[in-house]
Every structure is written in structure tokens, then in C-alpha cells.
Write a protein that holds these residues in place. Sequence first.
Motif, short mmCIF file in Angstrom:
data_model
loop_
_atom_site.label_atom_id
_atom_site.label_comp_id
_atom_site.label_asym_id
_atom_site.label_seq_id
_atom_site.Cartn_x
_atom_site.Cartn_y
_atom_site.Cartn_z
N VAL A 131 0.85 -1.21 0.00
CA VAL A 131 0.00 0.00 0.00
C VAL A 131 0.87 1.25 0.00
O VAL A 131 0.63 2.21 -0.74
N GLY A 132 1.92 1.24 0.84
CA GLY A 132 2.83 2.39 0.91
C GLY A 132 3.50 2.67 -0.42
O GLY A 132 3.61 3.83 -0.85
N ASP A 133 3.94 1.61 -1.10
CA ASP A 133 4.56 1.77 -2.43
C ASP A 133 3.56 2.36 -3.43
O ASP A 133 3.91 3.20 -4.25
N GLN A 134 2.32 1.89 -3.32
CA GLN A 134 1.27 2.33 -4.25
C GLN A 134 1.00 3.83 -4.13
O GLN A 134 0.80 4.52 -5.13
N ILE A 135 0.98 4.33 -2.89
CA ILE A 135 0.64 5.75 -2.67
C ILE A 135 1.88 6.62 -2.44
O ILE A 135 1.77 7.81 -2.16
N LYS A 136 3.06 5.96 -2.53
CA LYS A 136 4.35 6.66 -2.35
C LYS A 136 4.45 7.30 -0.95
O LYS A 136 4.75 8.49 -0.80
N VAL A 137 4.17 6.47 0.06
CA VAL A 137 4.29 6.88 1.46
C VAL A 137 5.21 5.88 2.16
O VAL A 137 5.09 4.67 1.96
N ASP A 138 6.14 6.37 2.99
CA ASP A 138 7.08 5.50 3.70
C ASP A 138 6.36 4.62 4.72
O ASP A 138 5.38 5.04 5.35
N VAL A 139 6.87 3.39 4.87
CA VAL A 139 6.33 2.44 5.84
C VAL A 139 7.45 2.02 6.80
O VAL A 139 8.54 1.66 6.37
N TYR A 140 7.16 2.08 8.11
CA TYR A 140 8.13 1.66 9.12
C TYR A 140 7.74 0.30 9.67
O TYR A 140 6.61 0.10 10.11
N SER A 141 8.68 -0.66 9.63
CA SER A 141 8.44 -1.97 10.23
C SER A 141 9.76 -2.49 10.76
O SER A 141 10.83 -2.03 10.35
N GLU A 142 9.69 -3.44 11.69
CA GLU A 142 10.91 -4.03 12.27
C GLU A 142 10.82 -5.54 12.16
O GLU A 142 9.99 -6.17 12.84
N GLU A 143 11.66 -6.10 11.30
CA GLU A 143 11.64 -7.54 11.09
C GLU A 143 12.09 -8.27 12.35
O GLU A 143 13.11 -7.93 12.95
N GLY A 144 11.30 -9.26 12.79
CA GLY A 144 11.67 -10.09 13.94
C GLY A 144 11.25 -9.53 15.29
O GLY A 144 11.25 -10.25 16.29
N ASN A 145 10.88 -8.25 15.35
CA ASN A 145 10.45 -7.66 16.63
C ASN A 145 8.96 -7.95 16.84
O ASN A 145 8.13 -7.58 16.03
N MET A 146 8.64 -8.63 17.94
CA MET A 146 7.25 -8.99 18.22
C MET A 146 6.63 -8.10 19.29
O MET A 146 5.58 -8.42 19.84
N ASN A 147 7.28 -6.97 19.57
CA ASN A 147 6.76 -6.05 20.60
C ASN A 147 6.19 -4.80 19.93
O ASN A 147 6.93 -3.89 19.55
N PRO A 148 4.85 -4.71 19.79
CA PRO A 148 4.25 -3.56 19.09
C PRO A 148 4.48 -2.23 19.79
O PRO A 148 4.54 -1.19 19.13
N VAL A 149 4.63 -2.25 21.11
CA VAL A 149 4.88 -1.01 21.85
C VAL A 149 6.24 -0.44 21.44
O VAL A 149 6.38 0.76 21.15
N GLU A 150 7.25 -1.32 21.38
CA GLU A 150 8.60 -0.89 20.96
C GLU A 150 8.59 -0.37 19.52
O GLU A 150 9.19 0.67 19.22
N ILE A 151 7.92 -1.11 18.65
CA ILE A 151 7.88 -0.72 17.22
C ILE A 151 7.25 0.66 17.08
O ILE A 151 7.77 1.53 16.37
N ALA A 152 6.11 0.87 17.75
CA ALA A 152 5.39 2.16 17.64
C ALA A 152 6.24 3.30 18.19
O ALA A 152 6.33 4.38 17.59
#
Length: 442
Positions: free
Chosen positions: A150-171
Motif C-alpha cells: 500500500v505504501g509503495d502504491q501511494i508513495k508513502v514510507d512504511v516503518y516496520s521491524e523484522e523479527g520484533n514482536m513487541n508492538p509497543v517498541e515498534i510504535a
Amino acid sequence: MFDNLSDKLDKALHVLKGHGSITEVNVAETLKEVRRALLDADVNFKIAKEFTNTVKEKALGQDVLTTLQPGQLMVKLVKDELTELMGGETAGINLSGSPSIILMSGLQGSGKTTFSGKLANYLKTKKTKKPLLVACDVYRPAAINQLHVVGDQIKVDVYSEEGNMNPVEIATNAIAHAKQNGHNVVIVDTAGRLAVDEEMMNEISNVHKAINPQETLFVVDSMTGQDAVNTAKAFNDRLNFEGVVLTKLDGDTRGGAAISIKSVVDKPIKFIGTGEKMDAIDVFHPARMADRILGMGDVVSLVERAQEQFDEEEARKLQKKIAKNQFGFDDFIKQIQQVKKMGSMKDLVGMIPGAGKALKGVDIDDDAFKGIEAIIHSMTPQERTEPAIINGSRKKRIAKGSGTSVQEVNQLLKQFNQMSKMMKMMQGGGGRKMMQMMNKMR
């Protein structure tokens, strides 16, 4: 949208036609049908009953609009109450904060990830913001991939962390990333479940406390009707969200969720999803939606969509061509492309007063222009510029090239000539008269 509800309300309000005055008997008869229409639309029984009781009290106590026919008066009262029931005023989105943080919540399958993209696209194009999408659904790898697509489609950056299962940390890390990279809006897409459970509620509550968002939006599939309202209440009791997003409204013929949800959670509907495309998002206007439910159309939204696609420089060029009688099929196809950008054809027709009812049962396809475009693309550049040269043999060639018939080519040429004459007329006094009429209608 809301086709079934609109039909049933229309029939219910017809009961008063022909009566010279409003009495308890004919009001009761009408409102009984109105209540039935609301219940069929999956509106909560208590809300439907309170709604009709309020309309009845106002109708029987009415003494100021004596010049109106009872049917017209009842339509106005029902429209006003529908507007109030759905929130009354249009609710804006809070974009304070640096960056503004928006937390998305909702069940799995509600359209949360897709809507996060739509909201980012809306804020980027309409509010000139620089949004960052954040993938916090750590349980469903497809959700992270979907958000990146979706981010690629609308040309908006997406933040994600591979392997991190803690949504509080990611956010939390995403917000720091946004500050470092000039993003002024952060949209956090969280995990959904198939049903409300304690683990899910604890997790999203922890994310909420950690990032302290300006807006927490509850995304709900409007097609689930009363279940959607009950789920919204469960989320609101824990999150105290700021607003509701109704997705898949284009597929909902009932409308119960849109009508009931504000009364149950006392939070406004802020946005609606009206299709699959990334620009199929609308700010929710209760008064305009009430008009549409009652078959009155939504001219204001239609004009706003047209203005969004309006290019002043192109309009000036077009005006000169029309004045010089140089309007051709290349110009015509540009106009078609602008109309297509405004949204689905069915949605646009629903905004025209009376059109939805007049075209009831007619399948309005988004590919309605395909045949016209095929015919125009089968013309030579000269034919598109000078349609008058298209003779019998040329028509046969165009029909063969476009997979249509000579009759269809003739029909398009006839419609094009009529439209050209009308546009020429609009350059003169006819245009001024029309503008005067439209100003009076405002």
C-alpha cells in the motif's frame, strides 16, 4: 449504499401523500413503517423506537411550517432526526502534535490496513502532510507486507521491524524515526483478532498508553451491522477512542451501523470507505448522508469531487477551443478521464438528486466509458480533431477497430455534436443563466 433502507423509507413516507393535514392517525401509520424500515436496516430496536417517538412529537407539535404539505414536512423531520442520530455536525480529525499520531484499532478483516493507506493518501494529497505508516500487526506477516505494498502504491514510507514482536517498541521507535525524517503524521496500524479478547485489548491499551495518540480511530466493517456497533462499544470501553471509521459502505445496502453507532458509543463517525481504490475515502457528513438515504442526493459532495479534479489551466485552454469551435474527441476523452477520477459511477449517480431512484435496478458499471474510449482510440488523430470528416467508410473502419457497431459509432457522434452545441451555448448567456440558477440553489 443504503439502497434497501432508502427504498423502504421512501415507501413509508408516501403514506402521508394526499392528506391535507398531519393527524395522530396518519403520523402513527407512517412512523410504524419508518420504524420497520430502520429495524430491517439492522438498527437497534431501542434507537429505532426513540427515533420515531421524537419525530412523532415534533410532527404533532408542528405549527410553523403550515405552508408545506404533510409529506414534505415529514421528510424534513425524518431528515433532521437522521442527521442528529448520525452525529449532527461533521467531525474533523485532530492533527495537532509534532508529529500527529493516529492509532488505528479494530477487528481482523475490518479493512484497517487498507484504510490506514487510504488515510495516509488523503492526508498527503488533501492536507499536504508527510505521513509515515507503521506496521504493528506482528502476528500476521501478510499485514506487514500488505502495508508495504500500500505504501509503495501511494508513495508513502512504511516503518516496520523484522523479527520484533513487541508492538509497543515498534510504535515508539517509529515515532522517533518520524521526528528524525521529517514526517509530521504517524499512522499506527495495529493487530486485529477475529473477536474481542482480553489479550488483544491489553496489547492495544499498552500501545495507546506508550504513544499517547492525538487520534484513536476504530475501524469497523459496516456490513456487519449491529455486531459492528457492539464491537465498537467493547473497544470504546477500553480505549475511549476519538472517532469511528466505517469501511465497505459501498457494499452496505442496509445502513444500520452508520445510523446506530453514534448513539451507542457517543463518538462521531469521522471517515467512510466507499470502494477499493486508495482515493475511495470520504469525510463523513451526517446531513449529506441523511440526504442520500432519503433519495435527495448529495450535490455538495459531487461538486467538491469535481473541483478536486479541476485544472484551471486546462479549463482555460478548453474554453478557448470551445469558443473557436475546435473542441474535439481528444478533449472529450480528457473530460472522461477526469470524471473517472471522481470515484465509482454508482456512487456519483447516487449524489445526483432523484437519479438513484430513477435508475433503480440499473447496473451502473465503472467500465461504462470503455466502449466510448475504444471508439475514440480507433479514430485517426485527424478524425479526433475534425469529427466532421468522419464519413460512412470511416465509420465502418472505426466500428471494426473498436469492436463496436456502426450504429454505436453514429450514436457517439450524435451525442458529441449535441454536447458541443451545448458547450458552445454555455459560452454565451446560457452559461450565465445556469450559474445564476445554481447560486440561487445554494
